[in-house]
Motif scaffolding. Structure first.
Motif, PDB file in Angstrom:
ATOM      1  N   ILE A  57       0.929  -1.009  -0.066  1.00  0.00           N
ATOM      2  CA  ILE A  57      -0.090   0.163   0.166  1.00  0.00           C
ATOM      3  C   ILE A  57       0.879   1.265  -0.071  1.00  0.00           C
ATOM      4  N   LEU A  58       1.738   1.106   0.866  1.00  0.00           N
ATOM      5  CA  LEU A  58       2.821   2.361   0.986  1.00  0.00           C
ATOM      6  C   LEU A  58       3.587   2.696  -0.218  1.00  0.00           C
ATOM      7  N   TYR A  59       3.927   1.647  -0.845  1.00  0.00           N
ATOM      8  CA  TYR A  59       4.540   1.555  -2.327  1.00  0.00           C
ATOM      9  C   TYR A  59       3.649   2.218  -3.349  1.00  0.00           C
ATOM     10  N   HIS A  60       2.378   1.766  -3.267  1.00  0.00           N
ATOM     11  CA  HIS A  60       1.483   2.542  -4.386  1.00  0.00           C
ATOM     12  C   HIS A  60       1.295   4.007  -4.068  1.00  0.00           C
ATOM     13  N   ILE A  61       1.130   4.364  -2.835  1.00  0.00           N
ATOM     14  CA  ILE A  61       0.791   5.676  -2.486  1.00  0.00           C
ATOM     15  C   ILE A  61       2.133   6.693  -2.504  1.00  0.00           C
ATOM     16  N   ILE A  62       3.252   6.032  -2.658  1.00  0.00           N
ATOM     17  CA  ILE A  62       4.542   6.587  -2.842  1.00  0.00           C
ATOM     18  C   ILE A  62       4.468   7.085  -4.377  1.00  0.00           C
ATOM     19  N   TRP A  63       4.090   6.020  -5.138  1.00  0.00           N
ATOM     20  CA  TRP A  63       4.330   6.311  -6.542  1.00  0.00           C
ATOM     21  C   TRP A  63       2.982   7.396  -7.084  1.00  0.00           C
ATOM     22  N   LEU A  64       2.008   7.374  -6.465  1.00  0.00           N
ATOM     23  CA  LEU A  64       0.877   8.136  -6.693  1.00  0.00           C
ATOM     24  C   LEU A  64       1.153   9.773  -6.266  1.00  0.00           C
ATOM     25  N   MET A  65       1.677   9.937  -5.342  1.00  0.00           N
ATOM     26  CA  MET A  65       2.441  11.181  -4.583  1.00  0.00           C
ATOM     27  C   MET A  65       3.495  11.844  -5.347  1.00  0.00           C
ATOM     28  N   LEU A  66       4.176  10.698  -5.684  1.00  0.00           N
ATOM     29  CA  LEU A  66       5.404  11.315  -6.422  1.00  0.00           C
ATOM     30  C   LEU A  66       5.140  11.643  -7.957  1.00  0.00           C
ATOM     31  N   TYR A  67       3.959  11.138  -8.509  1.00  0.00           N
ATOM     32  CA  TYR A  67       3.461  11.527  -9.811  1.00  0.00           C
ATOM     33  C   TYR A  67       2.766  12.881  -9.443  1.00  0.00           C
ATOM     34  N   THR A  68       2.018  13.164  -8.685  1.00  0.00           N
ATOM     35  CA  THR A  68       1.373  14.271  -8.340  1.00  0.00           C
ATOM     36  C   THR A  68       2.233  15.437  -8.067  1.00  0.00           C
TER      37      THR A  68
END
Length: 449
Positions: A57-68
């Motif tokens: 979950i944390l890995y996906h959230i980091i990906w999404l926040m990094l893209y944002t």
């Protein structure tokens, strides 16, 4: 109870059969997943495997926040779009005019480049993960029916499309961005935030709130589909009676104006009492009559009906969200366990001499006996949540009652049962038998005190 496969000595997954419960009828799914013994098993399984799920979950959230962050950095801070005539440039085919923005990123290129490659690395890993899920999925169609999977594939594509301007920077350090990339960036940020919300929904303590939101959205969608004809009728009627009004003449986008008016934002004075009101209202009497009908039927009746239908049954929403949360929990643990106990991973760990580490992720609460799945959770009493104690006692007390014997017959209505339904009966009886064992443990503890 250590479960090893007879051939090869591989650990067997524990979540396969429970994941099959997700495809049976809603009533029987509720009977299984809401069963206190199954909830005890899921609680223990979550404790075993939650660390890996949290990392995912944390890995996906980091990906999404990094893209944002990348989009905000490029499209909002360093290269914001400014509309003026000089922005128009001729496209490659010399037939269309396309808006384009240029900006110098010389002072920020190192930062943007590092951010871009980190974003690419994580995106590629996410893509490979999705490919692995497709390759190991028993039903590829079911995979693509999940909005989360579709959203991740779309966002992965948007990541590469919106990062092209930075990727193609030459020695002049000038970034050129087309208008469609600004639009893709805005929708990409929106999609990323929805996917973050979806990841938060996988956490048991927060999942029910996200699932309640999803239920309300589904109710709203069904409501809008049902009464769309009324809204479209008013949209066309206003367009006919007020062709000079910009907010009603921009067909079909004036439907947005109808939705805004539905919430009570009528702007009556702007329509009927503006300086140009008489010139823009060729049919004032009919227009006022239509407005009165709209306010009564849509703003008052339909809008309040919408609120009543979507949020009136809060208790029912919470109960349904609890079951949905358990379903999500089962699915996520099943996917993680399927990866951990896959043949490739187990062979690799065997070669490294670390195969025994996988036993940590097993509760050893499910087993086969004579070809049937049975539940046999052996836990300490202090591991059982207190709110499940009464349910366990009730099941133990009523095990031989007629109500429990006919529980499935009543819900099935006497129809012919499938193999899964029959297995669910056997599994349910096994769960109740396990509840008797747990109840005996509770009695022993009470006797000591």
């Amino acid at each position: 109870m250590q479960k090893l496969e007879e051939k090869g000595g591989f650990y067997l997954p524990e979540m396969n059969w429970l994941s099959r419960c997700l495809s049976v009828s809603h009533q029987n799914q509720k009977k299984i997943l809401m069963h206190p013994v199954v909830q005890v098993f899921l609680l223990l399984k979550w404790k075993k495997i939650s660390a890996l799920l949290w990392l995912s979950i944390l890995y996906h959230i980091i990906w999404l926040m990094l893209y944002t962050y990348f989009n905000v950095d490029v499209y909002l801070i360093h290269c914001p779009f400014r509309f003026h005539k000089d922005n128009r440039t001729t496209s490659h085919d010399n037939t269309n005019q396309e808006l384009i923005a240029s900006c110098d990123v010389r002072n920020h290129y190192t930062h943007l480049s590092a951010l871009l490659w980190l974003l690419y690395t994580i995106t590629v890993s996410i893509v490979f993960k999705e490919i692995y899920e497709i390759s190991t999925s028993n039903n590829v169609t079911q995979y693509f029916l999940k909005l989360e999977n579709i959203g991740q594939w779309i966002l992965a594509g948007i990541v590469f499309l919106t990062s092209v301007p930075v990727f193609q920077v030459d020695n002049s350090y000038e970034v050129q961005i087309y208008d469609w990339q600004y639009q893709a960036s805005s929708f990409g940020i929106l999609l990323a935030c929805f996917l973050i919300l979806n990841q938060i929904g996988k956490i048991p303590s927060f999942g029910r709130y996200v699932l309640i939101l999803a239920t309300v959205i589904r109710s709203f969608s069904m409501f809008m589909v049902t009464f769309a004809s009324i809204l479209i009728a008013f949209m066309l009627s206003f367009h006919i009676l007020m062709p000079e009004k910009d907010e009603f003449s921009d067909f079909p986008w004036n439907f947005v104006k109808i939705l805004v008016m539905m919430t009570g934002e009528i702007n009556h004075d702007d329509v009927f009492h503006s300086k140009l009101g008489n010139l823009q209202l060729p049919f004032p009497i009919s227009t006022k009559l239509l407005f009165a009908i709209f306010v009564a039927l849509v703003t008052i009746v339909l809008f309040n009906l919408l609120i009543g239908l979507t949020v009136s049954d809060i208790q029912g929403l919470q109960t349904g969200a609890r079951l949905s949360s358990l379903s999500v929990q089962v699915e996520e643990m099943h996917l993680m366990e399927a990866f951990l106990l896959s043949d490739r991973v187990q062979r690799l760990l065997k070669a490294l001499g670390k195969h025994g580490l996988l036993q940590y992720f097993l509760v050893n609460g499910l087993d086969f006996e004579n070809g049937k799945m049975k539940m046999d959770v052996d836990v300490r009493i202090d591991e059982i949540p207190k709110h499940l104690h009464d349910d366990i006692r009730r099941l133990s007390k009523n095990f031989y009652s007629e109500t429990d014997d006919n529980e499935y017959d009543e819900c099935d209505g006497g129809t012919e049962e499938s193999e899964d339904e029959i297995n669910l009966k056997d599994f349910s009886i096994s769960c109740i038998q396990n509840a008797i064992k747990l109840n005996n443990k509770l009695n022993v503890v009470l006797d000591k005190h």
